[in-house]
Design a protein around this motif. Structure first.
Motif, PDB file in Angstrom:
ATOM      1  N   GLY A 123       3.706   7.168   3.023  1.00 42.00           N
ATOM      2  CA  GLY A 123       4.178   5.870   3.516  1.00 42.00           C
ATOM      3  C   GLY A 123       3.899   5.607   4.974  1.00 42.00           C
ATOM      4  N   ASN A 124       3.112   6.457   5.634  1.00 41.60           N
ATOM      5  CA  ASN A 124       2.784   6.267   7.049  1.00 41.60           C
ATOM      6  C   ASN A 124       1.506   5.437   7.196  1.00 41.60           C
ATOM      7  OD1 ASN A 124       4.951   7.970   7.955  1.00 41.60           O
ATOM      8  ND2 ASN A 124       3.710   9.728   7.326  1.00 41.60           N
ATOM      9  N   THR A 125       1.472   4.569   8.212  1.00 39.19           N
ATOM     10  CA  THR A 125       0.304   3.725   8.455  1.00 39.19           C
ATOM     11  C   THR A 125      -0.811   4.533   9.108  1.00 39.19           C
ATOM     12  OG1 THR A 125       1.636   1.722   8.694  1.00 39.19           O
ATOM     13  CG2 THR A 125      -0.569   1.686   9.666  1.00 39.19           C
ATOM     14  N   ILE A 126      -1.988   4.503   8.472  1.00 36.67           N
ATOM     15  CA  ILE A 126      -3.165   5.191   9.028  1.00 36.67           C
ATOM     16  C   ILE A 126      -3.966   4.225   9.886  1.00 36.67           C
ATOM     17  CG2 ILE A 126      -5.286   6.439   8.475  1.00 36.67           C
ATOM     18  CD1 ILE A 126      -4.018   7.087   5.734  1.00 36.67           C
ATOM     19  N   VAL A 179      -1.997  -2.027   1.871  1.00 33.80           N
ATOM     20  CA  VAL A 179      -0.748  -2.788   1.772  1.00 33.80           C
ATOM     21  C   VAL A 179      -0.874  -4.078   2.569  1.00 33.80           C
ATOM     22  CG1 VAL A 179       1.732  -2.761   2.228  1.00 33.80           C
ATOM     23  CG2 VAL A 179       0.577  -0.672   1.486  1.00 33.80           C
ATOM     24  N   TYR A 180      -0.572  -5.190   1.898  1.00 31.83           N
ATOM     25  CA  TYR A 180      -0.697  -6.511   2.527  1.00 31.83           C
ATOM     26  C   TYR A 180       0.619  -7.255   2.355  1.00 31.83           C
ATOM     27  CZ  TYR A 180      -2.739 -11.084   3.642  1.00 31.83           C
ATOM     28  OH  TYR A 180      -3.030 -12.302   4.208  1.00 31.83           O
ATOM     29  N   ASP A 181       1.235  -7.602   3.481  1.00 30.31           N
ATOM     30  CA  ASP A 181       2.531  -8.290   3.456  1.00 30.31           C
ATOM     31  C   ASP A 181       3.579  -7.514   2.657  1.00 30.31           C
ATOM     32  OD1 ASP A 181       2.395 -10.424   5.111  1.00 30.31           O
ATOM     33  OD2 ASP A 181       2.332 -11.961   3.575  1.00 30.31           O
ATOM     34  N   GLY A 182       3.544  -6.168   2.826  1.00 30.95           N
ATOM     35  CA  GLY A 182       4.539  -5.331   2.173  1.00 30.95           C
ATOM     36  C   GLY A 182       4.238  -4.967   0.743  1.00 30.95           C
ATOM     37  N   GLN A 183       3.155  -5.470   0.178  1.00 25.77           N
ATOM     38  CA  GLN A 183       2.807  -5.174  -1.209  1.00 25.77           C
ATOM     39  C   GLN A 183       1.450  -4.486  -1.268  1.00 25.77           C
ATOM     40  OE1 GLN A 183       2.959  -8.871  -3.347  1.00 25.77           O
ATOM     41  NE2 GLN A 183       5.196  -8.842  -3.497  1.00 25.77           N
ATOM     42  N   ALA A 184       1.338  -3.509  -2.170  1.00 28.17           N
ATOM     43  CA  ALA A 184       0.065  -2.800  -2.338  1.00 28.17           C
ATOM     44  C   ALA A 184      -0.903  -3.696  -3.119  1.00 28.17           C
ATOM     45  CB  ALA A 184       0.291  -1.491  -3.075  1.00 28.17           C
ATOM     46  N   ILE A 185      -2.014  -4.053  -2.494  1.00 23.12           N
ATOM     47  CA  ILE A 185      -3.003  -4.903  -3.165  1.00 23.12           C
ATOM     48  C   ILE A 185      -4.155  -4.085  -3.732  1.00 23.12           C
ATOM     49  CG2 ILE A 185      -2.464  -6.959  -1.813  1.00 23.12           C
ATOM     50  CD1 ILE A 185      -4.855  -6.304  -0.033  1.00 23.12           C
ATOM     51  N   SER A 186      -4.229  -2.806  -3.341  1.00 22.41           N
ATOM     52  CA  SER A 186      -5.239  -1.911  -3.881  1.00 22.41           C
ATOM     53  C   SER A 186      -4.805  -0.474  -3.615  1.00 22.41           C
ATOM     54  CB  SER A 186      -6.604  -2.172  -3.238  1.00 22.41           C
ATOM     55  OG  SER A 186      -7.596  -1.323  -3.786  1.00 22.41           O
ATOM     56  N   GLN A 187      -5.094   0.412  -4.565  1.00 19.80           N
ATOM     57  CA  GLN A 187      -4.703   1.820  -4.412  1.00 19.80           C
ATOM     58  C   GLN A 187      -5.894   2.722  -4.748  1.00 19.80           C
ATOM     59  OE1 GLN A 187      -1.050   1.733  -6.913  1.00 19.80           O
ATOM     60  NE2 GLN A 187       0.039   2.217  -5.020  1.00 19.80           N
ATOM     61  N   PRO A 188      -6.882   2.738  -3.874  1.00 19.64           N
ATOM     62  CA  PRO A 188      -8.078   3.549  -4.140  1.00 19.64           C
ATOM     63  C   PRO A 188      -7.823   5.038  -3.907  1.00 19.64           C
ATOM     64  CG  PRO A 188      -8.247   2.498  -1.995  1.00 19.64           C
ATOM     65  CD  PRO A 188      -7.002   1.967  -2.625  1.00 19.64           C
ATOM     66  N   ARG A 189      -8.507   5.857  -4.700  1.00 18.97           N
ATOM     67  CA  ARG A 189      -8.405   7.305  -4.557  1.00 18.97           C
ATOM     68  C   ARG A 189      -9.510   7.801  -3.627  1.00 18.97           C
ATOM     69  NH1 ARG A 189      -5.578  10.797  -7.431  1.00 18.97           N
ATOM     70  NH2 ARG A 189      -5.147   9.178  -8.995  1.00 18.97           N
ATOM     71  N   VAL A 190      -9.194   8.745  -2.771  1.00 24.88           N
ATOM     72  CA  VAL A 190     -10.161   9.311  -1.835  1.00 24.88           C
ATOM     73  C   VAL A 190     -11.036  10.306  -2.584  1.00 24.88           C
ATOM     74  CG1 VAL A 190     -10.516  10.566   0.315  1.00 24.88           C
ATOM     75  CG2 VAL A 190      -8.549   9.031   0.076  1.00 24.88           C
ATOM     76  N   ASN A 191     -12.301   9.961  -2.799  1.00 25.86           N
ATOM     77  CA  ASN A 191     -13.222  10.823  -3.544  1.00 25.86           C
ATOM     78  C   ASN A 191     -14.054  11.728  -2.645  1.00 25.86           C
ATOM     79  OD1 ASN A 191     -12.439   9.720  -6.046  1.00 25.86           O
ATOM     80  ND2 ASN A 191     -13.819   7.977  -5.729  1.00 25.86           N
TER      81      ASN A 191
END
Length: 717
Positions: A123-126, A179-191
């Motif tokens: 939950g930390n901002t990168i 996360v955009y405006d508090g909502q996850a708009i995409s959840q890509p996996r780090v390949n």
């Protein structure tokens, strides 16, 4: 070319030209068959959508607001290069996008400009949206299976790239959420570890889905979180009259040029006129094909390229006449004329094209629009002059039009001693330039401003007035605008009609309290406007400081690129230096014209100055090309020889300088004669620039090169 082949070639060309003209008419028709596919027009010509955002933060800093305006400008320019973004009041930002009428579609595409972050599994901002420099939808095809996928390609700042490299190394195989405006708009996996600041987000099912995600990421990089207040569809600022008169003026101007070219150059003039008609048709088709929005600055680029199209033909025809005058046959004169004119045409057009490329890449707003139309015009003008005109001339000759009198003949002129008056010419230019700066100082002392800056540059007041009746754009211009101009004492008034309502947005310079009261009283007394139906706000300039900086840097870089190209082509820095000084000379003279006539300085000012730059450098190249040619056949480089070379070169190209300036002047003069007020303010300095360009090419350019050549030679000793 045999007679039969010449006839076939001529018929094929005429069929192609008729087809191109028909296509251009279809696309350009505002009603009927071309209604759904005509050229996009800017806010000034056709209106569009206006969206008002407000900063969520109640006390945003000036820096954050300005940064948000600039970044939002860059975002909307990906949809339309002529979009405008400016501040209204303390917290509001207006976005105006031309050529569309569906505000909901625009809002859906832009998304809500909120906060965006890349968040790790804890939950930390990168990263934040400000760390992303580019987000674009892409289509990818698997070379093995042929499967198609849709991704969003991201690029980051150098600093963010290092942070993201560490994060992807730490969370390899895990999900980093967008996360955009508090909502996850995409959840890509780090390949894989992302070490170069470039990556793709996979998993979108359609291209539209990828574009939506890319838009959200782009808009999320703003410095402030914004909320949408309202949106509206606005009408054209200039009205149907402005567009129709511009088209009429262009038609009359082209007709006059055709008459002039045929009367002056006979059969070659006829060939050039046919090629010019094809050029105009192709311009319309290409603007439509590349979906380029046409505005008043864009029209400037078209006008300049028409002048350059004629210029190429004039250079060729002058060479053909010289060859016939020297005793060559018409057929060999045509061949030699094109060969000898080629270097001047290529160098002049390539130099200007370099400027167009730089302006298109570095500029924004009206600078981009000008660059696009100019670049297209240069390519098409070279094609029609070097290919179509040549084919037409050879075809005319092949079918029997072979008499030398049909092509004209030019004996060697008596050389005019232009250099004998160089001190006078330099003094005249210096006096006018200095007077311009003095005038700016006097104006600044008396009015508090050196030039008549318009709303585009300094902002002002915006009043939304709800009238009792639905005024047309023409009625607004003829009835309401004069009343406002009388109150403000300023002709720089902009209006926009809100479609579907009785509301009109009236933009003026900043008004004092007394002027605002007078404005409100006039609306109530003369138009029956109810009290409380006038909403006024201060607005910022539509040309931000960053956009001004972009324009300045674009011009500087373009000038340096032109200098390098001229230096490379002419193998002499003195040619390049003289060309740049002549260019600066023309710009400063036109600047003085703005000061003396108190002409409004707005978006069209940028386009006008860029037009002068293109026109000036092209005229200079023609003179230098002839000097280079004549230098190759003389012995020695003493002062007298150099004087003779310069004087003879300027004399030999004199007809080109006069005729090209005249044909371009005709186009702009008719535009000024028939146009509405804003178009006249645009055409006046252009006419001054054309006259100045002709003067500098004949009286200044060669003299500058001579002075540098002699001075350098003295130092060498």
């Amino acid at each position: 070319m045999k007679k039969s082949k010449g006839m076939i070639t001529l018929l094929v060309l005429l069929v192609v030209i008729v087809a191109a003209v028909f296509g251009a008419v279809v696309i350009g028709t505002p009603t009927g068959i071309g209604a759904d596919q005509n050229i996009k027009q800017g806010l000034d010509l056709a209106g569009g959508v206006s969206i008002t955002y407000q900063a969520v933060d109640e006390n945003p800093t000036e820096e954050a607001m300005n940064d948000t305006v600039y970044k939002l400008q860059k975002r909307v320019e990906t949809r339309n290069s002529e979009a405008r973004v400016y501040r209204e009041g303390e917290r509001r930002i207006n976005v105006e996008i031309p050529g569309v009428s569906d505000a909901n579609a625009i809002l859906e595409e832009l998304g809500k400009p909120g906060a965006l972050a890349f968040v790790d599994p804890n939950g930390n901002t990168i990263l934040t949206g400000a760390d992303i420099t580019s987000a674009q939808a892409r289509t990818m095809d698997d070379q093995t299976t042929g499967a198609r996928s849709y991704v969003v390609a991201l690029e980051m700042t150098p600093e963010a790239a290092k942070v993201f490299a560490d994060a992807t190394s730490t969370y390899l195989g895990q999900i980093i959420s967008v996360v955009y405006d508090g909502q996850a708009i995409s959840q890509p996996r780090v390949n894989t570890v992302i070490s170069d600041g470039k990556c793709t987000i996979e998993g979108q099912k359609t291209y539209e889905e990828a574009e939506t995600l890319a838009s959200q990421i782009r808009i999320g990089s703003l410095s402030l979180e914004l909320e949408e207040l309202h949106s509206k569809v606005v009408g054209a600022e200039l009205g149907e009259e402005a567009l129709s008169t511009s088209i009429k003026a262009a038609g009359i101007g082209i007709l006059l040029i055709v008459i002039f070219m045929i009367a002056m150059y006979l059969i070659p003039g006829l060939a050039a006129s046919i090629a010019l008609i094809l050029y105009c048709a192709l311009t319309v088709l290409v603007l439509w094909f590349f979906d380029i929005t046409l505005t008043l600055p864009g029209i400037a680029g078209v006008i300049l390229s028409i002048g350059m199209a004629v210029d190429a033909n004039v250079i060729i025809f002058a060479r053909i006449r010289e060859e016939i005058g020297a005793g060559r046959s018409v057929e060999s004169a045509i061949k030699a004329g094109f060969q000898k004119a080629l270097s001047a045409i290529l160098d002049g057009n390539i130099t200007t094209f370099i400027a167009a490329i730089v302006l298109g890449l570095r500029g924004s707003g009206p600078v981009k629009g000008f660059a696009y139309t100019l670049g297209i015009g240069i390519v098409l003008s070279m094609f029609t002059a070097l290919v179509i005109t040549r084919l037409l001339l050879r075809s005319f000759y092949a079918i029997g039009l072979k008499a030398p009198k049909l092509y004209g003949s030019q004996k060697e002129r008596k050389t005019v001693n232009f250099l004998s008056k160089k001190a006078v010419f330099f003094a005249i230019s210096l006096v006018v330039i200095v007077a311009g700066f003095v005038g700016m100082g006097i104006r600044n002392g008396s009015n508090g401003t050196a030039m008549n800056y318009s709303l585009d540059f300094v902002g002002g007041n915006s009043s939304t007035v709800t009238f009792q009746e639905d005024y047309s754009i023409e009625e607004i211009s003829s009835q309401i605008v004069p009343v406002v101009e009388k109150i403000t004492g300023d002709g720089n008034v902009q209006t926009q009609k809100i479609d579907g309502t009785n509301e009109v947005v009236i933009k003026t310079r900043s008004l004092s309290l007394e002027e605002r009261e007078a404005f409100n009283a006039a609306m109530l007394e003369q138009f029956g406007v109810e009290e409380g139906s006038i909403i006024s706000e201060n607005i910022s300039s539509t040309v931000s400081s960053e956009m001004k900086s972009d324009a300045v840097w674009a011009v500087v870089i373009a000038t340096l690129c032109m200098l390098v190209y001229i230096w490379f082509r002419f193998k002499d820095i003195r040619f390049a230096g003289s060309a740049v000084i002549a260019l600066i000379h023309d710009v400063l003279i036109v600047l003085a014209f703005y000061v003396f006539t108190w002409t409004s300085v707005g978006n069209t000012f940028i386009a006008c100055m860029l037009t002068i730059v293109g026109y000036s450098i092209n005229a200079t190249i023609v003179i230098f090309d002839r000097i280079r040619e004549n230098m190759a056949v003389v012995r020695g480089q003493d002062k007298e020889t150099l004087k003779e070379v310069v004087n003879s070169s300027v004399t030999q190209t004199l007809s080109r300088s006069i005729n090209t300036s005249l044909t371009t002047f005709i186009m702009v003069f008719v535009l000024w004669l028939l146009g509405v007020t804003s178009i006249r303010e645009f055409a006046m300095p252009l006419m001054a620039g054309i006259i100045c360009g002709a003067y500098s090419s004949v009286c200044i350019t060669g003299a500058l090169w001579y002075v540098f050549k002699v001075k350098f030679a003295k130092k060498k000793k």
